[in-house]
Design a protein around this motif. Structure first.
Motif, PDB file in Angstrom:
ATOM      1  N   ASP A 214       2.131  -6.606-113.939  1.00  0.00           N
ATOM      2  CA  ASP A 214       1.698  -5.340-114.552  1.00  0.00           C
ATOM      3  C   ASP A 214       2.804  -4.285-114.527  1.00  0.00           C
ATOM      4  OD1 ASP A 214      -0.827  -6.490-114.749  1.00  0.00           O
ATOM      5  OD2 ASP A 214      -1.365  -5.829-112.721  1.00  0.00           O
ATOM      6  N   ILE A 215       3.974  -4.661-114.043  1.00  0.00           N
ATOM      7  CA  ILE A 215       5.005  -3.637-113.825  1.00  0.00           C
ATOM      8  C   ILE A 215       6.221  -3.854-114.712  1.00  0.00           C
ATOM      9  CG2 ILE A 215       6.638  -2.789-112.070  1.00  0.00           C
ATOM     10  CD1 ILE A 215       4.303  -3.530-110.074  1.00  0.00           C
ATOM     11  N   GLN A 216       6.683  -2.776-115.291  1.00  0.00           N
ATOM     12  CA  GLN A 216       7.918  -2.789-116.086  1.00  0.00           C
ATOM     13  C   GLN A 216       9.042  -2.296-115.183  1.00  0.00           C
ATOM     14  OE1 GLN A 216       8.093  -3.386-119.596  1.00  0.00           O
ATOM     15  NE2 GLN A 216       5.991  -4.111-119.269  1.00  0.00           N
ATOM     16  N   GLY A 217      10.190  -2.893-115.298  1.00  0.00           N
ATOM     17  CA  GLY A 217      11.341  -2.405-114.541  1.00  0.00           C
ATOM     18  C   GLY A 217      11.398  -2.977-113.136  1.00  0.00           C
ATOM     19  N   PRO A 218      12.370  -2.507-112.346  1.00  0.00           N
ATOM     20  CA  PRO A 218      12.575  -3.072-111.016  1.00  0.00           C
ATOM     21  C   PRO A 218      11.380  -2.879-110.089  1.00  0.00           C
ATOM     22  CG  PRO A 218      14.058  -1.218-111.395  1.00  0.00           C
ATOM     23  CD  PRO A 218      13.345  -1.445-112.672  1.00  0.00           C
ATOM     24  N   VAL A 219      11.078  -3.931-109.322  1.00  0.00           N
ATOM     25  CA  VAL A 219       9.945  -3.866-108.405  1.00  0.00           C
ATOM     26  C   VAL A 219      10.346  -4.480-107.062  1.00  0.00           C
ATOM     27  CG1 VAL A 219       8.975  -5.989-109.455  1.00  0.00           C
ATOM     28  CG2 VAL A 219       7.531  -4.555-108.038  1.00  0.00           C
ATOM     29  N   VAL A 220       9.963  -3.765-106.008  1.00  0.00           N
ATOM     30  CA  VAL A 220      10.186  -4.288-104.655  1.00  0.00           C
ATOM     31  C   VAL A 220       8.851  -4.808-104.150  1.00  0.00           C
ATOM     32  CG1 VAL A 220      10.941  -3.779-102.292  1.00  0.00           C
ATOM     33  CG2 VAL A 220      11.927  -2.501-104.225  1.00  0.00           C
ATOM     34  N   ILE A 221       8.812  -6.094-103.777  1.00  0.00           N
ATOM     35  CA  ILE A 221       7.578  -6.658-103.237  1.00  0.00           C
ATOM     36  C   ILE A 221       7.681  -6.540-101.718  1.00  0.00           C
ATOM     37  CG2 ILE A 221       6.016  -8.654-103.287  1.00  0.00           C
ATOM     38  CD1 ILE A 221       6.802  -7.907-106.098  1.00  0.00           C
ATOM     39  N   ALA A 222       6.998  -5.547-101.168  1.00  0.00           N
ATOM     40  CA  ALA A 222       7.101  -5.276 -99.720  1.00  0.00           C
ATOM     41  C   ALA A 222       5.766  -5.576 -99.052  1.00  0.00           C
ATOM     42  CB  ALA A 222       7.508  -3.825 -99.494  1.00  0.00           C
ATOM     43  N   THR A 223       5.350  -6.824 -99.179  1.00  0.00           N
ATOM     44  CA  THR A 223       4.073  -7.231 -98.581  1.00  0.00           C
ATOM     45  C   THR A 223       4.339  -8.381 -97.608  1.00  0.00           C
ATOM     46  OG1 THR A 223       3.688  -8.955-100.200  1.00  0.00           O
ATOM     47  CG2 THR A 223       2.930  -6.758-100.800  1.00  0.00           C
ATOM     48  N   SER A 224       3.289  -8.930 -97.050  1.00  0.00           N
ATOM     49  CA  SER A 224       3.450 -10.148 -96.248  1.00  0.00           C
ATOM     50  C   SER A 224       3.866 -11.274 -97.193  1.00  0.00           C
ATOM     51  CB  SER A 224       2.115 -10.491 -95.595  1.00  0.00           C
ATOM     52  OG  SER A 224       1.193 -10.862 -96.601  1.00  0.00           O
ATOM     53  N   ALA A 225       4.281 -12.414 -96.640  1.00  0.00           N
ATOM     54  CA  ALA A 225       4.674 -13.557 -97.478  1.00  0.00           C
ATOM     55  C   ALA A 225       3.495 -13.978 -98.357  1.00  0.00           C
ATOM     56  CB  ALA A 225       5.115 -14.710 -96.587  1.00  0.00           C
TER      57      ALA A 225
END
Ligand SMILES: Cc1cc2nc3c(=O)[nH]c(=O)nc-3n(C[C@H](O)[C@H](O)[C@H](O)COP(=O)(O)OP(=O)(O)OC[C@H]3O[C@@H](n4cnc5c(N)ncnc54)[C@H](O)[C@@H]3O)c2cc1C
Length: 403
Positions: A214-225
């Motif tokens: 759902d995201i355009q552009g750079p995204v940081v996935i900062a969740t658990s594995a």
């Protein structure tokens, strides 16, 4: 202004968002629950505070600077916390007998001085194998095992020696001097981070369970594995599948408030080696670690791990009964309980086993889309100071590539 989206409002998401905002990005932070902090949080009771998970950060220069920058007074451990116990028929500050101690000294000291490199773990080696090879059986069972189980929440049989010990051989690793937390516990840190994010203009979206598609552009996935595997399912199926192979370990923290303090063992806490028919992994003696946080003596008991995840299914009553029995076995104490707080963390932490070692190796071989950045304790190390270090490095990389 360049936009970056951060998924996950735990310590990883909060710190990377702050750094990105400071580098001039417009940051949108999405957190699926109704509060920030993820595993971090502090419950207040009339008898004192109870940490939900982490009770402190390792005091690196970077961590100290974060506290200063947030205007958060650092609460440092008491002198009494310098004493640490390991159970061997009773809590002992040195669980090895003189012969075992001499034997490990003769094995390790010469190599530490003349051939440190020979102590390095091999790829695919478990901590148990490394310990037996380098230290011998008793030091592995009574020192290495409990120490690692205190951090990684699991016994060392399947833990990866390379993932856990290799960073210790890095000459540039951050030096540390004890621990630090906020005066009101870890919630203080979360609150100060939230305030700093708001000041820096970060848009925080709570109750926002978002997928990377759902995201355009750079995204940081900062969740658990596990969370990262789910968030990437449609946008990066190969990475999602790989992260889905990381086993998650369930843990429980139980804070017990007592009418009367136990004074037989005053220290940071006690770790319990496996093989004593005791479920508890370790005990934190909170009142002997930090000052001015409680009205009565209290302890936090940690239980769980991949092989003991069924413990999370125990009712409060069953759990308190088990802990009363184990407390008598370990500390020889039967004190009256005045309050308790139980936190059951299902799939809390990544299992630092050989499978994670394989996944990390495979991850370094595949091409990750340029606008996806992975962050979290399955990559950086489990501790908050390592997560903070990765937040700094990751924000620098994003500024270089998308700034
Ligand atoms: C019992 C226990 C004791 C510990 N003690 C210590 C300690 O003393 N010192 C120490 O340094 N470390 C300790 N740790 C480890 C440390 O707490 C964790 O490694 C750290 O808090 C993890 O932070 P995180 O941000 O990576 O993940 P998390 O805290 O798990 O945060 C991830 C966040 O992402 C959110 N999320 C997931 N999916 C989505 C989605 N699709 N959209 C939006 N949001 C999403 C989740 O709701 C969560 O809030 C302990 C851990 C436990 C369980």
């Amino acid at each position: 202004m360049k936009k970056v989206t951060v998924i996950g409002g735990g310590f990883a998401g909060l710190t990377v968002s702050l750094r990105l905002a400071q580098k001039g990005f417009q940051v949108e932070l999405h957190e699926k629950s109704s509060r920030l902090g993820g595993l971090l949080g502090t419950d207040c009771t009339e008898y004192g505070i109870a940490e939900r998970a982490a009770n402190a950060l390792i005091r690196t220069e970077r961590a100290e600077n974060l506290f200063k920058e947030l205007g958060l007074e650092a609460s440092l451990p008491l002198e009494s916390s310098k004493k640490r116990f390991i159970f061997r028929s009773k809590p002992k500050t040195m669980p090895l007998n003189p012969l075992e101690l001499l034997s490990v000294a003769l094995r390790v000291v010469p190599r530490m001085i003349f051939a440190k490199k020979t102590l390095k773990p091999q790829a695919g080696e478990t901590l148990l194998t490394w310990g037996h090879r380098q230290l011998g059986k008793a030091p592995t069972r009574f020192l290495l095992g409990p120490a690692m189980q205190g951090i990684y929440g699991n016994e060392i049989t399947d833990l990866s020696a390379s993932l856990i010990l290799s960073p210790l051989f890095n000459k540039n690793r951050e030096r540390y001097k004890g621990l630090l937390t906020g005066p009101g516990g870890m919630q203080d840190l979360v609150d100060h981070l939230e305030e700093a994010l708001k000041k820096a203009g970060v848009q925080i979206h709570l109750n926002s369970n978002i997928s990377a598609k759902d995201i355009q552009g750079p995204v940081v996935i900062a969740t658990s594995a596990k969370g990262a595997s789910e968030a990437l399912q449609e946008r990066a199926p190969q990475i999602s599948q790989l992260l889905g192979r990381i086993e998650m370990s369930s843990l429980m923290s139980v804070t017990l408030f007592f009418k009367k303090a136990q004074t037989a063992f005053e220290g940071f806490g006690c770790l319990i080696p496996r093989g004593f028919d005791i479920k508890t992994l370790g005990i934190l003696m909170n009142s002997y670690i930090f000052r001015d946080r409680d009205k009565v003596y209290n302890e936090t008991w940690i239980l769980g791990g991949v092989k003991e995840s069924d413990l999370l299914k125990l009712s409060d009553e069953e759990l308190l009964k088990l802990l009363a029995e184990e407390r008598f076995k370990i500390l020889g104490q039967k004190d009256t309980l005045v309050e308790y707080r139980i936190n059951r963390w299902d799939h809390a932490l990544p299992y630092y086993d050989l499978k994670l070692e394989e996944v990390q190796a495979e991850l370094s071989q595949i091409v990750i889309p340029k606008d996806i950045f992975l962050h979290g304790n399955y990559l950086s190390g489990i501790g908050l100071s390592k997560i903070l270090e990765r937040s700094d490095r990751l924000s620098e990389e994003i500024a270089r590539t998308h700034g």
